[in-house]
Design a protein around this motif. Structure first.
Motif, PDB file in Angstrom:
ATOM      1  N   MET A   6       8.460   6.907  19.382  1.00  0.00           N
ATOM      2  CA  MET A   6       7.457   5.886  19.102  1.00  0.00           C
ATOM      3  C   MET A   6       7.717   5.197  17.775  1.00  0.00           C
ATOM      4  N   LEU A   7       7.071   4.042  17.618  1.00  0.00           N
ATOM      5  CA  LEU A   7       7.195   3.224  16.420  1.00  0.00           C
ATOM      6  C   LEU A   7       5.820   2.774  15.982  1.00  0.00           C
ATOM      7  N   PHE A   8       5.460   3.069  14.728  1.00  0.00           N
ATOM      8  CA  PHE A   8       4.236   2.542  14.133  1.00  0.00           C
ATOM      9  C   PHE A   8       4.601   1.265  13.386  1.00  0.00           C
ATOM     10  N   VAL A   9       3.803   0.200  13.564  1.00  0.00           N
ATOM     11  CA  VAL A   9       4.089  -1.088  12.940  1.00  0.00           C
ATOM     12  C   VAL A   9       2.850  -1.625  12.236  1.00  0.00           C
ATOM     13  N   CYS A  10       3.049  -2.116  11.012  1.00  0.00           N
ATOM     14  CA  CYS A  10       2.033  -2.900  10.312  1.00  0.00           C
ATOM     15  C   CYS A  10       2.785  -4.011   9.593  1.00  0.00           C
ATOM     16  N   VAL A  11       2.169  -4.630   8.612  1.00  0.00           N
ATOM     17  CA  VAL A  11       2.821  -5.736   7.926  1.00  0.00           C
ATOM     18  C   VAL A  11       3.810  -5.216   6.890  1.00  0.00           C
ATOM     19  N   LYS A  12       3.336  -4.475   5.893  1.00  0.00           N
ATOM     20  CA  LYS A  12       4.190  -4.101   4.762  1.00  0.00           C
ATOM     21  C   LYS A  12       4.946  -2.784   4.923  1.00  0.00           C
ATOM     22  N   ASN A  13       4.498  -1.908   5.794  1.00  0.00           N
ATOM     23  CA  ASN A  13       5.123  -0.608   6.011  1.00  0.00           C
ATOM     24  C   ASN A  13       5.203   0.219   4.734  1.00  0.00           C
ATOM     25  N   GLY A  14       4.163   0.123   3.915  1.00  0.00           N
ATOM     26  CA  GLY A  14       4.150   0.888   2.683  1.00  0.00           C
ATOM     27  C   GLY A  14       3.024   1.907   2.617  1.00  0.00           C
ATOM     28  N   GLY A  15       2.049   1.798   3.517  1.00  0.00           N
ATOM     29  CA  GLY A  15       0.895   2.679   3.441  1.00  0.00           C
ATOM     30  C   GLY A  15       0.491   3.257   4.786  1.00  0.00           C
ATOM     31  N   LYS A  16      -0.270   2.481   5.563  1.00  0.00           N
ATOM     32  CA  LYS A  16      -0.879   3.015   6.789  1.00  0.00           C
ATOM     33  C   LYS A  16       0.135   3.456   7.832  1.00  0.00           C
ATOM     34  N   THR A  17       1.167   2.668   8.082  1.00  0.00           N
ATOM     35  CA  THR A  17       2.141   3.082   9.096  1.00  0.00           C
ATOM     36  C   THR A  17       2.973   4.255   8.617  1.00  0.00           C
ATOM     37  N   GLN A  18       3.270   4.276   7.336  1.00  0.00           N
ATOM     38  CA  GLN A  18       4.004   5.425   6.788  1.00  0.00           C
ATOM     39  C   GLN A  18       3.142   6.676   6.909  1.00  0.00           C
ATOM     40  N   MET A  19       1.848   6.512   6.643  1.00  0.00           N
ATOM     41  CA  MET A  19       0.927   7.630   6.756  1.00  0.00           C
ATOM     42  C   MET A  19       0.849   8.112   8.207  1.00  0.00           C
ATOM     43  N   ALA A  20       0.732   7.182   9.138  1.00  0.00           N
ATOM     44  CA  ALA A  20       0.652   7.545  10.552  1.00  0.00           C
ATOM     45  C   ALA A  20       1.912   8.287  10.991  1.00  0.00           C
ATOM     46  N   ALA A  21       3.068   7.799  10.564  1.00  0.00           N
ATOM     47  CA  ALA A  21       4.326   8.451  10.937  1.00  0.00           C
ATOM     48  C   ALA A  21       4.406   9.869  10.381  1.00  0.00           C
ATOM     49  N   ALA A  22       4.031  10.038   9.127  1.00  0.00           N
ATOM     50  CA  ALA A  22       4.061  11.369   8.515  1.00  0.00           C
ATOM     51  C   ALA A  22       3.085  12.310   9.217  1.00  0.00           C
ATOM     52  N   LEU A  23       1.916  11.814   9.558  1.00  0.00           N
ATOM     53  CA  LEU A  23       0.928  12.642  10.246  1.00  0.00           C
ATOM     54  C   LEU A  23       1.394  13.001  11.656  1.00  0.00           C
TER      55      LEU A  23
END
Length: 138
Positions: A6-23
């Protein structure tokens, strides 16, 4: 052996998507291959995102904001966009889900408390998704 990707996508990829991937990595281990990317990636990780992940034993070691790789986009089983600002033209056949993540700053909650609330919202969604994806492969 991985059962899904899977791939999590947002605009900057510095916070929420990185957090989702780590979780998701924490929830599913190596059973789900997890990526994250941004439509217009920033230059660094959000320090508060890193901090609130460390509080619960998750981490972003070696991670950095990345652009969407078109090849990867066409190969993953699922794409999840976080927030309503990330717009994605996914190839035919690619399943895309959109998560409208709670934004505590709209209620006047900022700083570390904001990020903990965001983490909580994302963690709940990630846990539900991990269960769904893993159950589908049994």
């Amino acid at each position: 052996m991985p059962t899904a990707s899977m791939l999590f996508v947002c605009v900057k990829n510095g916070g929420k998507t990185q957090m989702a991937a780590a979780l998701m990595r924490r929830a599913a281990g190596d059973r789900i291959v997890v990526h994250s990317a941004g439509t217009t990636p920033g230059s660094s990780l959000n320090a508060l995102s890193v901090q609130v992940l460390k509080e619960i034993g998750a981490h972003l070691d070696g991670e950095y904001p990345k652009p969407i790789d078109p090849q990867l986009l066409s190969e993953v089983d699922l794409v999840v966009t976080l927030g309503d600002e990330a717009h994605l033209d996914a190839p035919a056949g690619v399943v895309v889900e959109s998560w409208d993540i709670d934004e505590p700053s709209e209620r006047g909650v900022d700083g570390i408390e904001r990020m903990r609330l965001v983490r909580g919202d994302i963690a709940t969604r990630v846990d539900e998704l991990a269960t769904r994806l893993l159950d589908a492969t049994r």
